[in-house]
Design a protein around this motif. Structure first.
Motif, PDB file in Angstrom:
ATOM      1  N   ALA A   1      -7.478  -2.322   2.163  1.00 19.11           N
ATOM      2  CA  ALA A   1      -7.463  -3.637   1.524  1.00 19.11           C
ATOM      3  C   ALA A   1      -6.575  -4.607   2.293  1.00 19.11           C
ATOM      4  O   ALA A   1      -6.923  -5.788   2.464  1.00 19.11           O
ATOM      5  CB  ALA A   1      -6.994  -3.504   0.077  1.00 19.11           C
TER       6      ALA A   1
ATOM      7  N   TYR B   1      -1.682  -1.796  -4.526  1.00 23.85           N
ATOM      8  CA  TYR B   1      -2.969  -1.108  -4.615  1.00 23.85           C
ATOM      9  C   TYR B   1      -2.812   0.367  -4.995  1.00 23.85           C
ATOM     10  O   TYR B   1      -2.002   1.090  -4.416  1.00 23.85           O
ATOM     11  CB  TYR B   1      -3.707  -1.191  -3.280  1.00 23.85           C
TER      12      TYR B   1
ATOM     13  N   THR C   1      -5.187   4.032  -6.717  1.00 16.01           N
ATOM     14  CA  THR C   1      -6.480   4.640  -7.017  1.00 16.01           C
ATOM     15  C   THR C   1      -6.294   5.768  -8.030  1.00 16.01           C
ATOM     16  O   THR C   1      -5.199   6.292  -8.202  1.00 16.01           O
ATOM     17  CB  THR C   1      -7.150   5.236  -5.761  1.00 16.01           C
TER      18      THR C   1
ATOM     19  N   CYS D   1      -1.528  -4.547 -10.376  1.00 14.49           N
ATOM     20  CA  CYS D   1      -1.915  -3.306  -9.704  1.00 14.49           C
ATOM     21  C   CYS D   1      -3.432  -3.210  -9.678  1.00 14.49           C
ATOM     22  O   CYS D   1      -4.042  -2.913 -10.709  1.00 14.49           O
ATOM     23  CB  CYS D   1      -1.310  -2.109 -10.440  1.00 14.49           C
ATOM     24  N   PRO D   2      -4.085  -3.502  -8.544  1.00 17.44           N
ATOM     25  CA  PRO D   2      -5.516  -3.210  -8.439  1.00 17.44           C
ATOM     26  C   PRO D   2      -5.720  -1.693  -8.424  1.00 17.44           C
ATOM     27  O   PRO D   2      -5.332  -1.021  -7.471  1.00 17.44           O
ATOM     28  CB  PRO D   2      -5.915  -3.852  -7.105  1.00 17.44           C
ATOM     29  N   GLU D   3      -6.288  -1.160  -9.479  1.00 15.64           N
ATOM     30  CA  GLU D   3      -6.459   0.286  -9.669  1.00 15.64           C
ATOM     31  C   GLU D   3      -7.935   0.632  -9.520  1.00 15.64           C
ATOM     32  O   GLU D   3      -8.762   0.240 -10.345  1.00 15.64           O
ATOM     33  CB  GLU D   3      -5.969   0.698 -11.054  1.00 15.64           C
TER      34      GLU D   3
ATOM     35  N   CYS E   1      -6.765   3.603   0.488  1.00 13.37           N
ATOM     36  CA  CYS E   1      -7.394   2.434  -0.125  1.00 13.37           C
ATOM     37  C   CYS E   1      -6.565   1.184   0.129  1.00 13.37           C
ATOM     38  O   CYS E   1      -7.084   0.158   0.566  1.00 13.37           O
ATOM     39  CB  CYS E   1      -7.550   2.677  -1.627  1.00 13.37           C
ATOM     40  N   GLY E   2      -5.267   1.264  -0.145  1.00 11.42           N
ATOM     41  CA  GLY E   2      -4.408   0.087   0.002  1.00 11.42           C
ATOM     42  C   GLY E   2      -4.338  -0.414   1.421  1.00 11.42           C
ATOM     43  O   GLY E   2      -4.358  -1.625   1.675  1.00 11.42           O
TER      44      GLY E   2
ATOM     45  N   SER F   1     -11.648  -6.079  -3.601  1.00 14.17           N
ATOM     46  CA  SER F   1     -10.421  -6.526  -2.949  1.00 14.17           C
ATOM     47  C   SER F   1     -10.581  -7.938  -2.391  1.00 14.17           C
ATOM     48  O   SER F   1      -9.683  -8.774  -2.525  1.00 14.17           O
ATOM     49  CB  SER F   1     -10.037  -5.561  -1.818  1.00 14.17           C
TER      50      SER F   1
ATOM     51  N   GLY G   1     -12.378  -1.806  -9.784  1.00 13.28           N
ATOM     52  CA  GLY G   1     -11.019  -2.265  -9.504  1.00 13.28           C
ATOM     53  C   GLY G   1     -10.417  -2.950 -10.715  1.00 13.28           C
ATOM     54  O   GLY G   1     -10.525  -4.174 -10.865  1.00 13.28           O
TER      55      GLY G   1
ATOM     56  N   SER H   1       0.845  -1.201   0.000  1.00 13.21           N
ATOM     57  CA  SER H   1       0.000   0.000   0.000  1.00 13.21           C
ATOM     58  C   SER H   1       0.875   1.243   0.000  1.00 13.21           C
ATOM     59  O   SER H   1       2.005   1.239   0.470  1.00 13.21           O
ATOM     60  CB  SER H   1      -0.921   0.020   1.227  1.00 13.21           C
TER      61      SER H   1
END
Length: 367
Positions: free
Chosen positions: A80, A225, A227, A292-294, A76-77, A352, A235, A67
């Motif tokens: 998660a 993670y 945003t 990368c979860p965006e 956000c990270g 997530s 995501g 994160s």
């Protein structure tokens, strides 16, 4: 995850400051290791990147959750990561698998609600090999004074936006996006500046990888993670340029067709040099899978405006950073990359949780 649990998570997992996020993380990781940052927070407080490890010391497979690569995106990270731990997934890891959780990699940016590091560098453009010639971005150089103008009055911003619009009309949307966000190495203090040497946050990640002997692992899956890009709350699972089509295919095997890649032209991001994936590629080659979860927030023009004011503040008016006007600018950056809305938070948690389950399944089925 049922409806009641989702509501409880929205209320308790997300934080309103770096300090609150760190305290929550330390509560559930009492054995974590702290890496102190040389910079301090807005109130002079000490800042740390905290790292927790679960599982066999010499596990051949490693899941890494990161994160705060882009500081302010750490809200956000961090949530998660806490979700993963509160779901107790670290207690049911597949055989020969360990978990490494890196909380607030760019802790300066997290504490100050900025994307950049204390050096004013975009960490996700800083992982290039500085022994090689620096990447060139002539489009940015041409537009630098408009991305971060000296004058941010209403008229100054109007002139800057007109110049950017004229460039996009003349060269096309893709060329403009590359000029704007693919990274640049010539304008310190400017947008998406990649630096001229490794930042402290990059060195911290390199030290963490060495301390936890990451390079010897046979399979490493990284979730980093972020945003700001894509539809609100969605995501997107982005791969990066460094690991190419092969990295994308490894990720798609685990996460399915929702994975995107700039190599294939399916990502909401343009191809970028010096991303964190470049570090993992150098360290592990095809033994790693980086995703990368965006999570999308608001439209890119809004992001450009809030980042412009942030960069202007620290470049031209550092004397007013702590003033009410300075706090308002930093608050606007925070709200853009961390929407203060229950629906957005719930969307982040649901996605997530799904990605975490997929990651564990992927680690269990890896060759």
């Amino acid at each position: 995850m049922n409806f009641d649990i989702a509501n409880q998570c929205v209320a308790t997992i997300f934080s309103d400051s770096y300090r609150e996020a760190r305290n929550k993380f330390l509560e559930v990781t009492p054995g974590s290791r702290a890496y102190k940052c040389s910079s301090t927070g807005p109130s002079g407080e000490e800042l740390f990147t905290d790292v927790a490890y679960f599982g066999p010391t010499r596990a051949e497979r490693l899941l890494v959750l990161i994160s705060g690569t882009h500081g302010v995106e750490g809200y956000c990270g961090s949530a998660a990561q806490l979700l993963f731990l509160q779901a107790k997934f670290h207690e049911v890891l597949p055989p020969s698998t360990a978990l490494l959780v890196v909380h607030a990699l760019n802790c300066y940016g997290f504490a100050w609600d900025r994307r950049v590091t204390a050096e004013g560098v975009d960490l996700n453009r800083n992982f290039i090999d500085f022994a090689e010639p620096l990447p060139q971005n002539p489009g940015y150089d041409e537009l630098a004074e408009h991305f971060v103008p000296v004058d941010i009055s209403e008229e100054g911003v109007r002139r800057a936006e007109a110049a950017l619009a004229a460039y996009e009309k003349a060269h096309g949307e893709l060329a403009f996006r590359k000029a704007a966000s693919s990274g640049q190495y010539t304008q310190p203090g400017g947008a998406f500046y990649g630096g001229t040497e490794p930042t402290e946050a990059r060195r911290t990640l390199e030290q963490i990888a060495a301390d936890f002997d990451v390079a010897r692992r046979k399979r490493v899956l990284i979730l980093d993670y972020h945003t700001g890009l894509g539809p609100y709350g969605h995501g997107e699972l982005q791969c990066e340029l460094s690991s190419g089509r092969e990295g994308y295919e490894r990720a798609a095997t685990i996460f399915g067709a929702s994975v995107t890649s700039p190599v294939l032209g399916t990502s909401s991001a343009v191809s970028i040099p010096g991303t964190q994936d470049a570090f993992w590629q150098r360290t592990l080659g095809d033994r790693h899978t980086y995703v990368c979860p965006e999570f999308g927030t608001y439209q890119p023009p809004r992001g450009r405006l809030v980042l412009r004011e942030d960069l202007w503040l620290f470049m031209y008016r550092p004397d007013v950073v702590a003033s009410e006007a300075g706090r308002q600018i930093r608050q606007a950056v925070k709200w853009h990359f961390y929407p203060q809305a229950a629906d957005w938070k719930e969307m982040v948690l649901w996605r997530s949780h799904q990605v975490h389950r997929q990651a564990l399944h992927g680690m269990a089925s890896a060759d």
